[in-house]
Design an enzyme around this catalytic site. Sequence first.
Site, PDB file in Angstrom:
ATOM      1  N   VAL A  11       0.846  -1.202   0.000  1.00 14.05           N
ATOM      2  CA  VAL A  11       0.000   0.000   0.000  1.00 14.05           C
ATOM      3  C   VAL A  11       0.878   1.248   0.000  1.00 14.05           C
ATOM      4  O   VAL A  11       0.707   2.144  -0.830  1.00 14.05           O
ATOM      5  CB  VAL A  11      -0.968   0.011   1.212  1.00 14.05           C
ATOM      6  CG1 VAL A  11      -1.654   1.367   1.350  1.00 14.05           C
ATOM      7  CG2 VAL A  11      -2.020  -1.074   1.062  1.00 14.05           C
ATOM      8  N   LYS A  35      14.816  -3.220   3.384  1.00 19.53           N
ATOM      9  CA  LYS A  35      13.772  -2.743   2.468  1.00 19.53           C
ATOM     10  C   LYS A  35      14.173  -1.389   1.879  1.00 19.53           C
ATOM     11  O   LYS A  35      14.054  -1.158   0.686  1.00 19.53           O
ATOM     12  CB  LYS A  35      12.438  -2.596   3.204  1.00 19.53           C
ATOM     13  CG  LYS A  35      11.723  -3.896   3.466  1.00 19.53           C
ATOM     14  CD  LYS A  35      10.347  -3.624   4.056  1.00 19.53           C
ATOM     15  CE  LYS A  35       9.720  -4.916   4.568  1.00 19.53           C
ATOM     16  NZ  LYS A  35       8.554  -4.675   5.401  1.00 19.53           N
ATOM     17  N   GLU A 155      -3.956  -6.136  -4.335  1.00 24.49           N
ATOM     18  CA  GLU A 155      -2.672  -6.724  -4.704  1.00 24.49           C
ATOM     19  C   GLU A 155      -2.840  -7.334  -6.087  1.00 24.49           C
ATOM     20  O   GLU A 155      -3.907  -7.840  -6.426  1.00 24.49           O
ATOM     21  CB  GLU A 155      -2.273  -7.822  -3.716  1.00 24.49           C
ATOM     22  CG  GLU A 155      -1.928  -7.268  -2.358  1.00 24.49           C
ATOM     23  CD  GLU A 155      -1.427  -8.349  -1.402  1.00 24.49           C
ATOM     24  OE1 GLU A 155      -0.689  -9.244  -1.826  1.00 24.49           O
ATOM     25  OE2 GLU A 155      -1.807  -8.273  -0.224  1.00 24.49           O
ATOM     26  N   CYS A 260      -6.342  -9.018   3.597  1.00 25.78           N
ATOM     27  CA  CYS A 260      -7.343  -7.982   3.887  1.00 25.78           C
ATOM     28  C   CYS A 260      -8.708  -8.532   4.286  1.00 25.78           C
ATOM     29  O   CYS A 260      -9.184  -8.263   5.383  1.00 25.78           O
ATOM     30  CB  CYS A 260      -7.482  -7.059   2.686  1.00 25.78           C
ATOM     31  SG  CYS A 260      -5.911  -6.370   2.179  1.00 25.78           S
TER      32      CYS A 260
HETATM   33  C1  UGA Z   1      -9.021  -6.423  -1.234  1.00 24.62           C
HETATM   34  C2  UGA Z   1     -10.015  -5.420  -1.857  1.00 24.62           C
HETATM   35  O1  UGA Z   1     -10.512  -5.943  -3.099  1.00 24.62           O
HETATM   36  C3  UGA Z   1      -9.352  -4.068  -2.111  1.00 24.62           C
HETATM   37  O2  UGA Z   1     -10.312  -3.140  -2.606  1.00 24.62           O
HETATM   38  C4  UGA Z   1      -8.771  -3.555  -0.787  1.00 24.62           C
HETATM   39  O3  UGA Z   1      -8.087  -2.318  -0.971  1.00 24.62           O
HETATM   40  C5  UGA Z   1      -7.795  -4.600  -0.245  1.00 24.62           C
HETATM   41  O4  UGA Z   1      -8.483  -5.843  -0.040  1.00 24.62           O
HETATM   42  C6  UGA Z   1      -7.254  -4.083   1.079  1.00 24.62           C
HETATM   43  O5  UGA Z   1      -8.083  -3.920   1.996  1.00 24.62           O
HETATM   44  O6  UGA Z   1      -6.069  -3.736   1.164  1.00 24.62           O
HETATM   45  P1  UGA Z   1      -7.024  -7.973  -2.147  1.00 24.62           P
HETATM   46  O7  UGA Z   1      -7.084  -8.631  -0.809  1.00 24.62           O
HETATM   47  O8  UGA Z   1      -5.706  -7.527  -2.663  1.00 24.62           O
HETATM   48  O9  UGA Z   1      -7.986  -6.667  -2.183  1.00 24.62           O
HETATM   49  O10 UGA Z   1      -7.605  -9.022  -3.199  1.00 24.62           O
HETATM   50  P2  UGA Z   1      -9.002  -9.282  -3.933  1.00 24.62           P
HETATM   51  O11 UGA Z   1      -8.784  -9.197  -5.380  1.00 24.62           O
HETATM   52  O12 UGA Z   1     -10.087  -8.479  -3.364  1.00 24.62           O
HETATM   53  O13 UGA Z   1      -9.233 -10.841  -3.575  1.00 24.62           O
HETATM   54  C7  UGA Z   1      -9.462 -11.267  -2.229  1.00 24.62           C
HETATM   55  C8  UGA Z   1      -9.766 -12.745  -2.215  1.00 24.62           C
HETATM   56  O14 UGA Z   1     -11.057 -13.009  -2.762  1.00 24.62           O
HETATM   57  C9  UGA Z   1      -8.801 -13.607  -3.031  1.00 24.62           C
HETATM   58  O15 UGA Z   1      -8.525 -14.795  -2.343  1.00 24.62           O
HETATM   59  C10 UGA Z   1      -9.563 -13.888  -4.317  1.00 24.62           C
HETATM   60  O16 UGA Z   1      -9.143 -15.036  -4.989  1.00 24.62           O
HETATM   61  C11 UGA Z   1     -10.972 -14.029  -3.769  1.00 24.62           C
HETATM   62  N1  UGA Z   1     -12.028 -13.803  -4.764  1.00 24.62           N
HETATM   63  C12 UGA Z   1     -12.151 -12.595  -5.358  1.00 24.62           C
HETATM   64  C13 UGA Z   1     -12.920 -14.830  -5.050  1.00 24.62           C
HETATM   65  O17 UGA Z   1     -12.839 -15.952  -4.503  1.00 24.62           O
HETATM   66  N2  UGA Z   1     -13.928 -14.609  -5.954  1.00 24.62           N
HETATM   67  C14 UGA Z   1     -14.080 -13.396  -6.578  1.00 24.62           C
HETATM   68  O18 UGA Z   1     -15.026 -13.267  -7.386  1.00 24.62           O
HETATM   69  C15 UGA Z   1     -13.160 -12.383  -6.280  1.00 24.62           C
END
Ligand code: UGA
Length: 430
Positions: A11, A35, A155, A260
Amino acid sequence: MNILIVGTGYVGTTTGLIFCEMGHQVTGLDLDNRKIQALQAGSLHFYEPGLEELLTKHVQSSQITFTKNTESAVKENDVIFICVGTPMGEDGSADLTYVKNVAEAIGRYMNQYKVIVTKSTVPVGTAELVAEWIEANQTNPIPFDVVSNPEFLREGSAVRDALHPDRIIIGTTSAKAGTIMKELYQNFSCPIIETHPKASEMIKYAANSFLAMKISFINEIARLCDVLGINVMDISKGIGLDHRIGTQFLHAGLGYGGSCFPKDVNALLKTALDNHRPLSVLEKVVEVNNEQPLYFIEKMKQTMGEPLVNKTIAVLGLAFKANTDDTRESPSLVLIEHLASEQVEVKAHDPVVHFKSGGTMKFQQCETVEETVKGADAVVIATNWPEYLRLDWAVLKSFMKRPIIFDGRNMLDKAELESLGFQCFGVASF
Ligand code: UGA
């Protein structure tokens, strides 16, 4: 504007580099010397597509510099973003130790008016706490404002998300700080919402919780679809095209993971309990998510028609999702843990995650997919890496003991695999 970013995780680093792109001068502060040295040399200490290019560009032009000297960094910058980690504490609440340390240091070294911005995901009321921690450490009463400005980047697509946000939330009660923040974000075209810091903090938790809820909702619908012989992907599309629902975060799979959703959903549940307003829907979201890998293993057992003990299973993917090397709360690792506890021999592969072997590792990590599937009774697709869409399954089949694929991400072309002689099972995908 001179901006200080405290914390150089994904972030902080992304935020800093996006502000460089917007023409601001940025300093990155971290206590971890390794880092700092790596970043100053233009090298990222984590995997994030497209970010290293931005880092190299802005390090070379000196638009970003990195330091571990807190005192001079605080004194020389007037807008300070707190981007340190807020890990999950033992009771599910967010651990604010790192945020507190930063706030205390800011108070100690502050020399003139500053805007202190919480970018990390922090519980409702943290902006007030940060103000108290700063004040308690000031030797002279110097004015300052604390603003909540949560980050919504993901991410794996951090650069794109941070450059093109859907909205910017500015939580402040100070007109002066609000004006400074809007100036910082003047080159962004999305809506800017100004609100109370507490509302801003809640927006972040509610957003992550809502997305987690969509995932658990579709995963539970998928379980019913499995019984009824309905392809859940048709359901996702059919409901998602209703704009009130939306197509995103309706992909059924092994459940959500990462640093997250699990942490933030738990922290919101803790806040709700502490305030005697339990969030029963969200409690169920967690329950469904915890069950999902077990549900998948049950399905594996049923389709193989026998216990999994002493079988060899090849797991493709260790990261919690594609395009990241992050394995925190990865559904893949949860699945492996369960498989290993049932005496399954697990071989695993990931294009970017490389664990050191030995210790308590529950699986054998292989360098190539070929090596991973060699002698396997079945393959599990655990991470949606695009690489796995391009595999030559005709060749891989010749290495496997039995041609069975469990697609935990519903990403492979089932019909094509069946034409090659595979048995292929997804999460309610027929
Ligand atoms: C998430 C949020 O999407 C971001 O908006 C937020 O800023 C971030 O957390 C945070 O709080 O820092 P992130 O954890 O990087 O982002 O990843 P996501 O793409 O949201 O995926 C989260 C999980 O859900 C993953 O395991 C992904 O595979 C899963 N997922 C996502 C599903 O199983 N199905 C979906 O349709 C989408």
